[in-house]
Design an enzyme around this catalytic site. Sequence first.
Site, PDB file in Angstrom:
ATOM      1  N   THR A  10       0.815  -1.216   0.000  1.00 21.58           N
ATOM      2  CA  THR A  10       0.000   0.000   0.000  1.00 21.58           C
ATOM      3  C   THR A  10       0.845   1.260   0.000  1.00 21.58           C
ATOM      4  OG1 THR A  10      -1.755  -1.169   1.205  1.00 21.58           O
ATOM      5  CG2 THR A  10      -1.838   1.244   1.202  1.00 21.58           C
ATOM      6  N   ASN A  11       1.823   1.338   0.903  1.00 25.68           N
ATOM      7  CA  ASN A  11       2.661   2.525   1.026  1.00 25.68           C
ATOM      8  C   ASN A  11       4.142   2.164   0.988  1.00 25.68           C
ATOM      9  OD1 ASN A  11       0.580   4.559   1.446  1.00 25.68           O
ATOM     10  ND2 ASN A  11       0.225   3.596   3.431  1.00 25.68           N
ATOM     11  N   ALA A 109      10.271 -10.446   2.692  1.00 22.99           N
ATOM     12  CA  ALA A 109      11.396  -9.683   3.236  1.00 22.99           C
ATOM     13  C   ALA A 109      10.953  -8.800   4.396  1.00 22.99           C
ATOM     14  CB  ALA A 109      12.020  -8.830   2.134  1.00 22.99           C
ATOM     15  N   ASP A 110       9.747  -8.225   4.292  1.00 17.99           N
ATOM     16  CA  ASP A 110       9.268  -7.325   5.335  1.00 17.99           C
ATOM     17  C   ASP A 110       9.099  -8.047   6.666  1.00 17.99           C
ATOM     18  OD1 ASP A 110       7.213  -8.826   4.153  1.00 17.99           O
ATOM     19  OD2 ASP A 110       5.680  -7.358   4.693  1.00 17.99           O
ATOM     20  N   ARG A 111       8.675  -9.304   6.620  1.00 17.66           N
ATOM     21  CA  ARG A 111       8.455 -10.044   7.865  1.00 17.66           C
ATOM     22  C   ARG A 111       9.774 -10.354   8.574  1.00 17.66           C
ATOM     23  NH1 ARG A 111       4.485 -14.823   6.194  1.00 17.66           N
ATOM     24  NH2 ARG A 111       4.280 -15.111   8.453  1.00 17.66           N
ATOM     25  N   THR A 185     -26.379   1.989  10.199  1.00 17.57           N
ATOM     26  CA  THR A 185     -25.525   1.166   9.332  1.00 17.57           C
ATOM     27  C   THR A 185     -24.048   1.439   9.567  1.00 17.57           C
ATOM     28  OG1 THR A 185     -27.228   1.057   7.628  1.00 17.57           O
ATOM     29  CG2 THR A 185     -24.971   0.619   6.930  1.00 17.57           C
TER      30      THR A 185
END
Length: 257
Positions: A10-11, A109-111, A185
Amino acid sequence: MLLAIDSGNTNTLFAIHDGTDWVVEWRIATDATRTADEYSVWFFQLLAMRGLSFKDIKRCVISTVVPQALFNLRNLTRRHLAVEPIIIGDPDVEVGIGVDIDNPKQVGADRLVTALGAVLTYPGNLIIIDSGTATTFDVVSKDRVFEGGIISPGINLSVKALHEAAAQLPRIAIQRPERVVGKDTISAMQSGIFWGYIGLIDGLVNKIKEEDGRDFTVIGTGGVASLFEGASDTIDVYDQNLTINGLLEISRINKHL
């Protein structure tokens, strides 16, 4: 100075370390088609606002889960910063943490970077909950070994899917509702999303502990983790700097800083 780039689904985060502290962080929406030249214009202007320039960047480390974005990020550092970056996942790059799963190459890789950032600060066995595009639950042993985890849809992804799949349900902001049972709602959706994710987090953490039997410190991180502070019964600490601290350590391990 070191430039750390963490490109998620996402970013994309750009963070600068001056050898002592993180001095500034910027985020831009991840776009695999964004060229190195387009990145350079954006980055140059932000650096100038802080009295910095391209020549101040002497080193760079990049982690990305978007392979298509890597080409342009690498070109940015090579062509505009005159720096050869360390790329997490390259065979010759040491990540400083063991991996004990069936296929180690499948771990994002991020993990691994986030896990490394966690073991630098927190002793013992860890469960790391990273709330991003996906919500991941990663188990890391006290011996600095990544042992596996859980991947579930991220909270923003769930909000988007609910809106797009149900014609009469609006796109809502994520926030803690005043009551569990909604009276309209929007409040009903907010309760389902917010308390549903608290149930997901606490339920899965408790299942991990029940199955494993060890004691764990549970760490929340990622873009929306702070929303859950004070609501989750299982998260012990929130730390938004795990990933960039992991990138900094990898730079040091590989004698890049």
